[in-house]
Motif scaffolding. Structure first.
Motif, PDB file in Angstrom:
ATOM      1  N   ASP A 113       0.828  -1.192   0.000  1.00 14.28           N
ATOM      2  CA  ASP A 113       0.000   0.000   0.000  1.00 14.28           C
ATOM      3  C   ASP A 113       0.875   1.259   0.000  1.00 14.28           C
ATOM      4  O   ASP A 113       1.998   1.265   0.512  1.00 14.28           O
ATOM      5  N   LYS A 114       0.295   2.329  -0.557  1.00 15.30           N
ATOM      6  CA  LYS A 114       0.995   3.627  -0.550  1.00 15.30           C
ATOM      7  C   LYS A 114       0.558   4.391   0.698  1.00 15.30           C
ATOM      8  O   LYS A 114      -0.427   5.119   0.703  1.00 15.30           O
ATOM      9  N   THR A 115       1.309   4.206   1.791  1.00 12.46           N
ATOM     10  CA  THR A 115       1.012   4.868   3.056  1.00 12.46           C
ATOM     11  C   THR A 115       2.292   5.477   3.612  1.00 12.46           C
ATOM     12  O   THR A 115       3.401   5.164   3.153  1.00 12.46           O
ATOM     13  N   ASP A 116       2.138   6.347   4.606  1.00 12.93           N
ATOM     14  CA  ASP A 116       3.315   6.957   5.230  1.00 12.93           C
ATOM     15  C   ASP A 116       4.246   5.911   5.839  1.00 12.93           C
ATOM     16  O   ASP A 116       5.474   5.989   5.635  1.00 12.93           O
ATOM     17  N   PRO A 117       3.730   4.920   6.593  1.00 13.18           N
ATOM     18  CA  PRO A 117       4.629   3.902   7.148  1.00 13.18           C
ATOM     19  C   PRO A 117       5.371   3.101   6.080  1.00 13.18           C
ATOM     20  O   PRO A 117       6.566   2.819   6.223  1.00 13.18           O
ATOM     21  N   ASP A 119       6.071   4.083   3.004  1.00 15.00           N
ATOM     22  CA  ASP A 119       7.044   4.962   2.353  1.00 15.00           C
ATOM     23  C   ASP A 119       8.291   5.128   3.213  1.00 15.00           C
ATOM     24  O   ASP A 119       9.425   5.095   2.703  1.00 15.00           O
ATOM     25  N   ALA A 120       8.089   5.317   4.514  1.00 23.10           N
ATOM     26  CA  ALA A 120       9.227   5.461   5.427  1.00 23.10           C
ATOM     27  C   ALA A 120      10.052   4.180   5.459  1.00 23.10           C
ATOM     28  O   ALA A 120      11.293   4.218   5.486  1.00 23.10           O
ATOM     29  N   TYR A 121       9.370   3.030   5.452  1.00 22.75           N
ATOM     30  CA  TYR A 121      10.083   1.745   5.434  1.00 22.75           C
ATOM     31  C   TYR A 121      10.910   1.606   4.150  1.00 22.75           C
ATOM     32  O   TYR A 121      12.061   1.157   4.174  1.00 22.75           O
ATOM     33  N   GLY A 122      10.311   1.984   3.023  1.00 20.57           N
ATOM     34  CA  GLY A 122      11.021   1.888   1.746  1.00 20.57           C
ATOM     35  C   GLY A 122      12.267   2.749   1.715  1.00 20.57           C
ATOM     36  O   GLY A 122      13.310   2.340   1.194  1.00 20.57           O
ATOM     37  N   ILE A 123      12.189   3.963   2.301  1.00 19.48           N
ATOM     38  CA  ILE A 123      13.354   4.853   2.337  1.00 19.48           C
ATOM     39  C   ILE A 123      14.441   4.268   3.235  1.00 19.48           C
ATOM     40  O   ILE A 123      15.631   4.300   2.905  1.00 19.48           O
ATOM     41  N   ALA A 124      14.028   3.729   4.388  1.00 19.57           N
ATOM     42  CA  ALA A 124      15.005   3.111   5.299  1.00 19.57           C
ATOM     43  C   ALA A 124      15.670   1.903   4.644  1.00 19.57           C
ATOM     44  O   ALA A 124      16.889   1.703   4.772  1.00 19.57           O
TER      45      ALA A 124
END
Length: 431
Positions: A113-117, A119-124
């Motif tokens: 899903d495209k969610t804030d959590p 997205d943050a996980y993907g960046i990390a």
């Protein structure tokens, strides 16, 4: 296996205007913490406390913090974490990443899903897998100058947009005057459609009919007054103006007054933009002298480089030590080309990445045009050589390749802290 990596925390932050979301991973991809926090000073202290607590619990010795460079939302947090004394013991490195790069990486995750959590996980995870190739954030010393030079570009773009819009109204009112190019000296009465005399003609006369029916002596006196007697042959200018008026389309008389109001409004905006550009040019020159005088003098030594161009380049590059080579600097500016190859076929057509810093790319392009205008023999010869080699998009191709060549010079001067020495005996291919 590098022991430092095993004891490193990877923090991904999804930024937004009001709040952020952070995810902390260890080297093996285990999620150690995830939490939202506000985009303010109190929120920044929250993420700092969370990172230090997780580091203490997991016995981590290093931390990598990554976030997307989303407009200006990430600036304060990035600067806060860079300066944080609590994170200094963890040898914190803070990165502002290109959203295009992280987005492409996150697209490799299937059915997420495209969610804030997420997205943050993907960046990390992007940071954890060693995908970061950019340099870490290195402080905000150049931010003030950067805001000035970027504001100048904003004003230049606004001015160009306003002039383009004004020409649409000018065409409706005075069609022939709008379509004549300044290069058509034999048919065009004015070299600048936004000059004082042309503006007076468009605003003082209600319609082209008034100009066409006016006496030649009246028009000559008008042009001499508005042009401050600078025309070498005002009679010829008056005749060209009447010819353009006679050849223009006619409108209903009731339509001219609203058009004049619209045209006058655009001219007022253009004058305001011109005035603000002069003011900001002075502010840029003052700011760059006090910030980075050595680098400034190095770039000013290049004939054709003025205060604004030099300041714009310095503001975007920052400390030249951030870049290990001129190739890194070129990639930062987006002045690189990707190879296109499959099997034994290698395409001759390659496209510029343009995924780098658009502001630096703009000022480099402006610098090239200034070098051509000031007839720098080396770069003028190179530009026309590449232009003559191109089959299509001659100017764009030559401009991009000359910009890439200029990157090498800028990197060498700033890296070695030396002045520019022109190359002698360059053949002028333009001729």
């Amino acid at each position: 296996m590098n022991k430092t990596l095993l004891s490193t925390l990877f923090v991904g932050v999804d930024v937004s205007l009001r709040s952020h979301y952070a995810v902390i991973l260890d080297f093996f991809g285990n999620q150690l913490d995830a939490f939202p926090f506000q985009n303010n000073l109190s929120g920044a202290s929250v993420i700092t406390s969370k990172i230090t607590a997780v580091a203490a619990a997991s016995e981590a010795t290093h931390v990598v913090i990554a976030m997307e460079s989303t407009s200006f939302y990430s600036f304060h947090l990035c600067n806060y974490l860079f300066q944080s004394p609590e994170l200094a013991s963890l040898h914190a490195k803070v990165y502002c990443l290109n959203p295009k790069v992280t987005s492409a990486y996150q697209n490799t995750f299937v059915d997420v899903d495209k969610t804030d959590p997420s997205d943050a996980y993907g960046i990390a995870d992007f940071a954890r897998t060693g995908k970061i190739t950019s340099e870490p954030f290195n402080g905000s010393a150049f931010v003030a100058l950067q805001r000035l030079t970027r504001t100048r570009l904003h004003l230049v773009e606004s001015l160009a947009r306003e002039k383009s819009y004004a020409l649409t109204n000018i065409f409706i009112k005075f069609s022939e005057l709008a379509v004549l190019s300044p290069r058509d000296k034999e048919d065009n009465p004015f070299s600048d459609r936004f000059g004082a005399t042309c503006v007076a003609v468009l605003t003082d006369f209600l319609s082209p009919d008034e100009i066409a029916k006016a006496s030649l002596e009246e028009l000559i006196d008008f042009l001499c007054e508005k042009g401050k007697n600078r025309f070498s042959d005002p009679e010829a200018k008056a005749k060209l103006l009447q010819k353009a008026a006679r050849d223009s389309y006619r409108l209903d008389k009731t339509q001219y007054e609203p058009l004049n109001a619209a045209i006058a409004a655009s001219f007022n905006c253009i004058r305001a933009f011109d005035k603000e550009l002069k003011n900001i040019d002075k502010a840029i020159e003052k700011a760059v002298k006090g910030l980075s005088s050595n680098e400034y003098q190095c770039l000013l030594s290049i004939r054709g480089f003025g205060p604004v161009i030099s300041a714009g380049i310095i503001a975007e590059i920052g400390f030249i030590d951030r870049f290990q080579s001129e190739e890194k600097l070129a990639k930062f500016a987006g002045l690189t080309w990707r190879k296109k190859q499959s099997g034994r076929l290698t395409s001759d057509i390659t496209y510029m990445t343009k995924s780098g810093n658009k502001y630096l790319r703009y000022y480099i392009g402006e610098a090239v045009m200034s070098l051509l205008k000031n007839h720098n023999p080396e770069y003028t010869a190179f530009y026309y050589k590449k232009r003559n080699e191109a089959v299509r998009f001659q100017h764009k191709r030559a401009l991009a390749l000359t910009s890439r060549k200029l990157i090498r010079l800028i990197y060498a001067l700033l890296r070695n802290n030396q002045l520019y020495i022109p190359t002698k005996d360059v053949i002028d291919i333009a001729n």
